[in-house]
Write an enzyme that holds these catalytic residues in place. Structure first.
Site, PDB file in Angstrom:
ATOM      1  N   LYS A  73       9.749  41.870  48.055  1.00  0.00           N
ATOM      2  CA  LYS A  73      10.790  40.847  47.979  1.00  0.00           C
ATOM      3  C   LYS A  73      11.701  41.219  46.807  1.00  0.00           C
ATOM      4  CE  LYS A  73      11.084  35.728  47.682  1.00  0.00           C
ATOM      5  NZ  LYS A  73      10.255  34.507  47.508  1.00  0.00           N
ATOM      6  N   SER A  83      11.417  31.058  50.995  1.00  0.00           N
ATOM      7  CA  SER A  83      12.439  31.997  50.581  1.00  0.00           C
ATOM      8  C   SER A  83      12.110  33.454  50.891  1.00  0.00           C
ATOM      9  CB  SER A  83      12.683  31.864  49.077  1.00  0.00           C
ATOM     10  OG  SER A  83      11.531  32.262  48.349  1.00  0.00           O
ATOM     11  N   SER A 104       7.092  29.467  49.821  1.00  0.00           N
ATOM     12  CA  SER A 104       7.992  30.581  50.113  1.00  0.00           C
ATOM     13  C   SER A 104       7.336  31.800  50.747  1.00  0.00           C
ATOM     14  CB  SER A 104       8.722  31.014  48.828  1.00  0.00           C
ATOM     15  OG  SER A 104       9.799  30.148  48.585  1.00  0.00           O
TER      16      SER A 104
END
Ligand SMILES: [Zn+2]
Lengths: 486, 498
Positions: free
Chosen positions: A81, A154, A178
């Site tokens: 990420k 996210s 997330s």
């Protein structure tokens, strides 16, 4: 059906590498070709590091040819990420303010996965604040099951990359859901470990007391392997737990007989899509049939998780994000009048709307005169939420809930309504507040879209939830279904 | 103006006959001389190119985390014990949020409501009066970087930032508002510095910024129990500046009240050149620091056994040392006070004593001639070239009668200037005292022969005549004869001849 290399799990690829049937370069090429083919639709990556990935794969192959040691993740292409610092590779947090930030150091998890070819850095909601990747300053990632839908957030980029074969596995970060909510939306396995199991060093902070890094994988076994590699103490993170890491893989017995599963009724109350409730119900029936003891229970403070989360997380964020001021790195406004004007313009132009909203919320909650009523009260209620779980785990080994109250939603559907967006995380907010581990895996499909099931365990109870998830996964077999939208 | 007024009166009569009391509290920041910074491994070394003593952590790069330096906690406890504080069993770090370009994270890691040390005190003496000053708390925090302006802060076209100091460990020691004159404030600050230096946690150099003092000052009508509105005074870079600034500020506040005005709560800066305090910002512009517990650092749970271990390491503090000098060494209270004022001086004194156990003699030389030379050169005793071994070497020459006490002063001066030892100075200058009695007797006989009339005067009972004869002997030996020996031998010879 013969799986292509990019569709295989870590364990399958590892076996092939060990038997010298394929090379790390071949696997990496396969994944990079897949990226080339579908990335235009999926848009999982902020940065693709193809050359670096191939260089790592070549090194791995050379080492293996020389008879070197091979860890279970060596040579398996993956993605980070884009809020985890990678030395020499820009780390943007999907924000204008860090668009050109190139860290001079590697995050702890990046160091630990040194032998893994990094395909790239995945898209996220700016600074991990959001549930759809629509808050990314750059673009929205698509759900690999249906590109008109969001992948969740996210860590939407990481989940979509794994689901679409653009990475064999990926790391995400979870503050309020997330990892788990996008795992649910994209039909993959996502684990938020116990707070303190994985070092946060090098993870760009959103809310320090909640943030945890965890794996997104196609199978529970893969999840255990990645967790094994990234867990463990780190002297650079004071909040990281000391002590040895247990053997997660050994916990995967395939057995749930006698496992005590609690189903908190608050998580299946109003607001949950009946189709989601149906799929979760079917999973409960299957687990019961496999010999688990399933019982309804209650976590009475569940409804406070959302307000508590939206005080604590923004409060910490307002302080964590104060450093982005244009002085040392990142975006700086072009023509400020003076230093205060530079701060204001830089931050006005550099941050997106949701980040600003949360900075304002958090600043307010910490302000003189409001601190006691908001932040301090939230800390107290957080303790009550923790106690709910402590009590529940005296009677149950795991707690089972839906991961998200809804199926993946359409892009743009909730962008104008922040509260509706916040409600998307209603089932996942409590676990980080309590610091406990929670895993999401697919428990069925509705209209061709995956539905996620969440398993929560006591602190450092990863072995138990991985065991339950693994046994269920082997029996239900949903993991075999590949994303059909790309 | 009497002396009390000149030092900023404890009690001062206003023009309308109103008497005022002064109330002062001090906040002292001490820079610890640990090897590395408080939350990272960067060096705390002085100097170095700008931004060369930094790392991702103290630069506040995205993703970094602080890890507390154990030495800082240990020294905070050590100093806390030295100033009679209670050590908290549970303490934590908080974030103090405000924007300033010299702050890498735009928050400072500090301690808010649960500091590591609480409730201590120091005993001071000002103008011969002893007083106990309360200490509210001692807490740990990190230093900020430094801004470098082109010209002044208001006219500079740009500013540069040096983060070498960012993250250097600081202790903040907050006193109770127990001081009632600038002189007391100075005495407290000096006493605190003395103890800080004794514990060895800091150089305590105000001029170099390793010790910084801010003061909260207010005045009120005598007898009033309510505190007056206070001003916070910053930028006092020496003890003298502290006393001057506070004296000025007290007079200023009384002046405001006398003219029927009101003192404004504000922060003021001391302008050393102009000798005035100037308004920096008012309370309305004061920051809301939005303190909250730093989630990146776990709370400190302090084991009482650890505190006891640290207590056992406490060095002998000035008061105890001074008392020991009086009781065990028989020095006067005044001498003991002078010798223990600076740790380095007391250490020097004791190093000499270990080689030469004559406390009074050593004390006289250390406090007298050596101190005078050091002061003139602006050196501290550990910087000087006269080591304890060398000073003792000098004293031993006197004892052996090789030089006189008077000659020794010149020898010490030469030793101080050149770094040579006493024997060498004496040899090179040809100063050696004549102690050979045969040689002295020879000179005496010559002098007596040459001054028969004076000898007659002596026998006639004129005592002054003896002094003249001694002087003649000394003159002939160019002052190198041992005066005691000359006196004794002269009397003996005169008796023999008589
Ligand atoms: Zn550093």
């Amino acid at each position: 059906m013969v799986n292509l290399l990019y569709q295989k799990s870590i364990t399958e690829l590892h076996d092939l590498l060990v038997r010298r049937e394929v090379s790390a370069v071949e696997i990496t090429r396969s994944v990079l070709e897949r990226v080339e083919r579908v990335e235009g639709t999926v848009k999982a990556y902020v940065t693709v590091t193809a050359e670096q990935a191939l260089a790592t794969a070549e090194e791995v192959d050379a080492k293996l040819a020389a008879g070197g040691d091979m860890g279970p993740l060596t040579g398996i292409p993956m993605a980070f990420k884009d809020n985890m610092c990678t030395k020499g590779v820009r780390t943007t947090c999907s924000s204008r303010i860090l668009e050109n930030f190139v860290p001079p150091y590697d995050a702890a998890v990046v160091e630990k996965l040194a032998g893994a070819p990094m395909i790239g850095k995945t898209n996220l909601d700016e600074f991990a604040m959001g549930s759809s990747t629509e808050n990314s300053a750059f673009f929205t990632t698509s759900n690999p099951w249906n590109p008109d839908l969001v992948p969740g957030g996210s860590s939407g980029g990481s989940a979509a990359a794994v689901a679409s074969g653009e990475a064999v596995y990926a790391l995400g970060s979870d503050t309020g859901g997330s990892i788990r909510q996008p795992a649910s939306f994209c039909g993959v396995v996502g684990l938020k470990p116990t707070y303190g199991l994985v070092s946060r060093y090098g993870l760009v902070a959103f809310a320090s007391s909640l943030d945890q890094i965890g794996p997104l994988t196609r199978t529970v076994t893969d999840c255990a392997m990645v967790l094994q590699a990234i867990a463990g103490p780190d002297e650079r993170d004071s909040t990281c737990a000391p002590g040895p890491v247990p053997d997660f893989n050994a916990a995967l017995t395939g057995e749930v007989r006698g496992l005590r599963i609690g189903v908190p009724r608050e998580y299946l109350a109003q607001g949950v899509d009946p189709r989601v409730a149906g799929a979760v119900g079917a999973a409960i029936d299957l687990l019961a049939a496999m010999g688990a003891e399933v019982e309804e229970t209650s976590l009475p403070h569940t409804s406070y998780a959302l307000p508590v989360y939206y005080l604590i997380a923004p409060a910490e964020a307002s302080s964590n994000l104060a450093r982005y001021d244009g002085v040392r790195y990142g975006y700086r406004a072009a023509r400020p009048e003076d230093v205060v004007d530079m701060f204001m313009q830089t931050r006005s132009e550099g941050f997106g709307a949701e980040v600003k909203r949360r900075i304002m919320l958090g600043t307010y909650a910490l302000s003189a005169g409001y601190y006691d009523a908001y932040y301090l009260k939230a800390l107290k209620v957080r303790t009550l939420i923790k106690r709910d779980f402590d009590r529940a785990f005296t009677r149950y080994d795991v707690l089972l809930t839906p991961t998200s109250p809804t199926l993946p939603f359409k892009k743009g559907e909730k962008t104008m309504d922040p509260v509706a967006m916040y409600l998307s995380d209603i089932c996942t907010l409590a676990a980080p507040l309590a610091g406990i581990p929670a895993l999401s895996l697919t428990c069925g499909f509705v209209d061709g879209l995956p539905v996620g099931l969440q398993l929560m365990g006591p602190p450092f109870g990863e072995r138990t939830i991985l065991r339950a998830a693994h046994a269920y996964e082997q029996k239900a077999g949903h993991w075999r279904r590949q994303a059909e939208g790309v | 103006m009497n002396r009390r007024l000149a030092t900023g009166a404890a009690r001062r009569k206003g023009y309308r006959g109103m008497e005022y009391e002064t109330v002062i509290g001090l906040e002292v920041h001490v820079e610890l001389k640990t090897e590395s910074k408080v939350f990272c491994h960067s060096t705390t070394g002085f100097g170095g190119d700008p931004n060369s003593h930094v790392c991702p952590v103290c630069l506040g790069l995205p993703g970094v985390l602080p890890v507390v330096n154990r030495q800082v906690v240990e020294w905070a406890i050590l100093l806390g014990l030295a100033i009679n504080c209670r050590i908290a069993s549970f303490s934590k770090f908080d974030r103090k949020n405000y924007y300033y370009p010299d702050m890498p994270k735009n928050y400072q890691i500090s301690q808010y409501d649960l500091p590591i040390c609480l409730g201590g005190h120091l005993d001071i003496e000002a103008d011969g009066v002893k007083k106990r000053i309360g200490i509210t708390r001692l807490h740990m925090e990190e230093d900020t970087g430094k801004l470098v302006h082109q010209g002044t802060i208001t006219t500079t076209p740009y500013s540069l930032v040096d983060y070498n100091r960012a993250g250097i460990p600081l202790l903040e020691i907050v006193s109770e508002p127990d001081m009632s004159s600038p002189l007391e404030a100075r005495a407290y600050a000096e006493k605190l510095r003395q103890i800080i230096v004794y514990t060895g946690v800091s150089d305590g150099k105000m001029e170099e910024g390793s010790l910084r003092c801010d003061a909260n000052v207010s005045v009120r009508p005598r007898g009033s129990t309510r505190l007056g509105t206070k001003a916070e005074i910053k930028n006092m870079n020496s003890f003298r500046a502290l006393q001057r600034a506070l004296t000025y500020e007290v007079e200023r506040q009384i002046g405001v009240l006398e003219e029927g005005g009101r003192v404004v709560q504000e922060t003021r800066t001391w302008d050393e050149g102009k000798g005035v305090t100037l308004s920096l910002r008012s309370k309305e512009q004061a920051h809301d620091y939005r303190y909250f517990p730093d989630p990146d650092l776990v709370p400190l749970v302090i084991d009482p056994a650890w505190v006891e271990e640290i207590r056992a390491c406490l060095p002998e503090l000035p008061e105890a040392r001074s008392a020991r000098y009086v009781e065990k060494l028989g020095l006067s209270a005044y001498d003991a006070g002078v010798l223990t004022a600076e740790k380095s001086l007391a250490d020097y004194f004791e190093a000499c004593l270990a080689l030469y156990p004559e406390a009074k003699a050593v004390a006289n030389w250390v406090m007298g001639d050596l101190a005078r030379l050091l002061n003139a050169a602006g050196q501290s005793v550990d910087q000087g070239r006269v080591t304890p071994e060398r000073l003792v070497g000098l004293l031993q020459l006197i004892d052996r009668g090789e030089i006189s006490g008077k000659m020794a002063k010149d020898v010490l001066e030469a030793m101080f200037a050149t770094g040579a030892d006493a024997v060498r100075v004496v040899r090179e200058k040809g100063l050696s005292q004549i102690s050979d009695e045969g040689a002295i007797l020879e000179v005496i006989r010559r002098v007596l022969t040459e001054n028969a009339n004076v000898v007659a005067d002596f026998r006639a009972g004129k005592d002054r005549a003896l002094g003249f004869l001694v002087g003649q002997v000394m003159k002939k030996t160019r002052g190198q004869a041992n005066p005691d020996a000359v006196n004794r031998l002269l009397r003996e010879t005169l008796q023999e001849q008589g």
